[in-house]
Design a protein around this motif. Sequence first.
Motif: not given
Length: 100
Positions: A3-4, A39-43, A56-60, A95-98
């Motif tokens: 979950t992001c 924790p370092n990337k998605w803390g 996007f999950v990889g967007g940081g 990054n899809s329209k919400w």
Amino acid sequence: MNTCATFFVYLLGSWGSNVFAYENIARNKPTWQHYPFSPNKWGSDKAVDGLYNDSFVGGGQCTMSAGLQSRAEWRVDLGEVFSIHHIFIQYSTANSKWVM
């Protein structure tokens, strides 16, 4: 399941009958997360840093919980007691329209 999310906690600022604006009182406050993915990337601090352009999950720009857990739990220490108007959690949309 991963979950992001990004959090916004708003306090309605007012004086008398004049309403000024909503304020994100969670922004840059101390956070805690149960079962962080990395924790370092998605803390958990990513949830309140004010960045939310890249969903996007990889967007940081969001926090992410570890997979294969039965729950996701995040906390924000607002530093004092507030009367909260509403809480908004923005989930990753790749990054899809919400749409509500």
